[in-house]
Design a protein around this motif. Sequence first.
Motif, PDB file in Angstrom:
ATOM      1  N   ILE A  20       0.878  -1.259   0.367  1.00 20.29           N
ATOM      2  CA  ILE A  20       0.454   0.078   0.030  1.00 20.29           C
ATOM      3  C   ILE A  20       0.793   1.147   0.077  1.00 20.29           C
ATOM      4  O   ILE A  20       0.800   1.919  -0.637  1.00 20.29           O
ATOM      5  N   LYS A  24       1.371   3.456  -3.064  1.00 29.31           N
ATOM      6  CA  LYS A  24       0.739   5.270  -2.907  1.00 29.31           C
ATOM      7  C   LYS A  24       1.655   6.052  -3.213  1.00 29.31           C
ATOM      8  O   LYS A  24       1.709   7.338  -4.415  1.00 29.31           O
ATOM      9  N   SER A  25       3.119   5.944  -3.458  1.00 31.38           N
ATOM     10  CA  SER A  25       3.728   6.154  -3.618  1.00 31.38           C
ATOM     11  C   SER A  25       4.714   6.227  -4.830  1.00 31.38           C
ATOM     12  O   SER A  25       4.737   7.831  -5.278  1.00 31.38           O
ATOM     13  N   LEU A  29      -0.905   8.173  -4.813  1.00 30.15           N
ATOM     14  CA  LEU A  29      -1.992   8.366  -4.593  1.00 30.15           C
ATOM     15  C   LEU A  29      -2.267   8.212  -3.436  1.00 30.15           C
ATOM     16  O   LEU A  29      -1.592   8.743  -2.187  1.00 30.15           O
ATOM     17  N   SER A  30      -4.095   9.456  -2.757  1.00 28.64           N
ATOM     18  CA  SER A  30      -4.330   9.511  -2.141  1.00 28.64           C
ATOM     19  C   SER A  30      -4.715   8.748  -1.012  1.00 28.64           C
ATOM     20  O   SER A  30      -4.251   7.280  -1.404  1.00 28.64           O
ATOM     21  N   TYR A  31      -5.216   8.577   0.516  1.00 28.28           N
ATOM     22  CA  TYR A  31      -5.219   7.621   1.063  1.00 28.28           C
ATOM     23  C   TYR A  31      -6.234   6.579   1.006  1.00 28.28           C
ATOM     24  O   TYR A  31      -6.336   5.466   0.274  1.00 28.28           O
ATOM     25  N   GLN A  33      -7.317   6.163  -2.116  1.00 29.89           N
ATOM     26  CA  GLN A  33      -6.787   5.776  -3.656  1.00 29.89           C
ATOM     27  C   GLN A  33      -6.133   4.719  -4.077  1.00 29.89           C
ATOM     28  O   GLN A  33      -6.359   3.445  -3.669  1.00 29.89           O
ATOM     29  N   ALA A  34      -5.527   4.411  -2.107  1.00 28.64           N
ATOM     30  CA  ALA A  34      -4.240   4.145  -1.963  1.00 28.64           C
ATOM     31  C   ALA A  34      -5.138   2.748  -0.934  1.00 28.64           C
ATOM     32  O   ALA A  34      -4.856   0.823  -1.664  1.00 28.64           O
ATOM     33  N   TYR A  87      -2.201   1.017 -12.335  1.00 38.13           N
ATOM     34  CA  TYR A  87      -2.186   0.807 -10.552  1.00 38.13           C
ATOM     35  C   TYR A  87      -3.653  -0.243 -11.129  1.00 38.13           C
ATOM     36  O   TYR A  87      -3.829  -1.228  -9.754  1.00 38.13           O
ATOM     37  N   ASN A 249       2.396   4.806   7.883  1.00 37.82           N
ATOM     38  CA  ASN A 249       2.239   6.456   7.225  1.00 37.82           C
ATOM     39  C   ASN A 249       2.049   6.758   9.079  1.00 37.82           C
ATOM     40  O   ASN A 249       2.615   7.923   9.038  1.00 37.82           O
ATOM     41  N   ASP A 373      -7.409  11.619   5.316  1.00 40.48           N
ATOM     42  CA  ASP A 373      -7.513  12.205   3.978  1.00 40.48           C
ATOM     43  C   ASP A 373      -8.110  13.771   4.180  1.00 40.48           C
ATOM     44  O   ASP A 373      -7.420  14.825   4.581  1.00 40.48           O
TER      45      ASP A 373
END
Length: 405
Positions: A20, A24-25, A29-31, A33-34, A87, A249, A373
Motif C-alpha cells: 500500500i 501510494k508512493s 495516490l491519496s489515502y 486511492q491507496a 495501478y 504511514n 484525507d
Amino acid sequence: MVTILFFMWGFLTSLNDVLIPHLKSIYTLSYVQATLVQFCFFGAYFIVSLPAGMLIKKIGYQHGAVTGLVIAATGCAMFYPASMGSYALFLLAFFVLASGITILQVAANPYVTVLGEAKTASSRLTLTQAFNSLGTTVAPILGGILILSGAALTAVEINQLPAAEQVTYRASAGAAVQMPYLMLAGALLLLAVLFAFARLPKIRHAEESNTNVSSTRTSVLSHGHLLMGAIGIFLYVGGEVSIGSFLINFLGEADVGALPPAVAAHYVSFYWGGAMLGRFIGFAVMRKVSPGKTLAFNSAAAIILILTAIYSHGTLAMWAILAVGLCNSIMFPTIFSMALNKLGPLTGQGSGILCMAIVGGALVPFLQGYLADSIGLHVSFYVPAACYTFILYFGIRYASMYANK
C-alpha cells in the motif's frame, strides 16, 4: 497440512501492508486511492464466499483447498504484467489472488473446527491461526527488504519529473514486486500438488445435505449467533486490516516515529507478531476461561490502546498502536468458532457467510482513508476503535449466554 494454508494466506494478506505505501508512493495516490488495494482484496471475500461455500459442499474441503491454491497462484503470477502497467492492473491481480484465498478460508476454517470436540473448537482454531500470524509477522520483514529497500522518491519529486521519466520510474519501482510474487506463485502451485495427493480425513456433513440452496440459506440465516458472528467478523477484520494498512504511514509521522517506510515495515511485524504470540497464549487460556470473556477483555484492551495512540505522541503512540496486535490475537478464531457452533451440515454454508463478512477489510480501511484525507491520520483511528466496541458487546453477550447454559 492445513496449518500450512493458514501460514500462506497470512503471509499474502500481510504483504498488502507493505504494498500500500509502495504503490501510494509510485502512483502518487491519496489515502483513499491507496486503500483500493484492500477494497479489491477483501471485496473478493464478499463476492466469492457464498459461491465458495457451495463449491466446497460439492467437491469437499480437500479439493476446495486445491482449487483455491491454483487461483491464488494465478493472482500472484498476474503481478508480473501488472508491474509494467497501471495501478488498475495491480488491483485486478489483488482481486484474483484474494478470490483464491477466500476459497481456502471457506475450506480450511470449518475443517479445523470439526476435526475434534466442539468445546475445544475455539482453542484449536486459535492454535492454527497462530501459524497464520507467523505468516503475517514474517511478510512485512521480507517485504520491506525485497520491495521497500530501494531508493524511493516522494510524491512531490515524482510529479516534478517529466512525463516520460515518471512512466520509467513507476515501471522500475513496480518491478520490485515481480520476483517475490512469482516465487509465491510457484510455492502455491507446489502446495496445490501436495494437497491433491494427500490423504486427509473426510468430513461427512459436507456431503450429507441435499437441501436446495435457497432453503439452506434461509435456515442458516435463522441462527442468531451466526448473524452476530458475521457482524463481528466484518468489524474485526475491518479494524485489524485498517490499522495494518495505515501503520507504515502512522509510524512515519513526524510526531510519532518519523520512520522511513523500509524501517517502519519492520515494526509492522511487531503488530502481527503480537497476534501470533497472543494466539499461542489464547490456545491455553481458552481451555480454562470462557471464549466470550476472553473476547470481551481483549476488545476492551484494544480500545484503550487505540485511544492512547490517538491522544499521545512519540514512542508511547507508536507502541500503543502496535500492541493492538496482541489484543487481536484470539478475536477471529473465537468469533468464527462461536458463530459456527452447532450448525452441523450447514457448517460449510455458515463458513461462506462468515468469510463473506471479511469484506469489512475492504470497507473499513476505505472509511478510515477518507477520514485521514479530510481530518488527519491520528483522528482517523477512531474508526477501528468503534469496530472493537461492537466486539466488546458481542463478547459480553456471549459470555452471559455461556454462563446461563
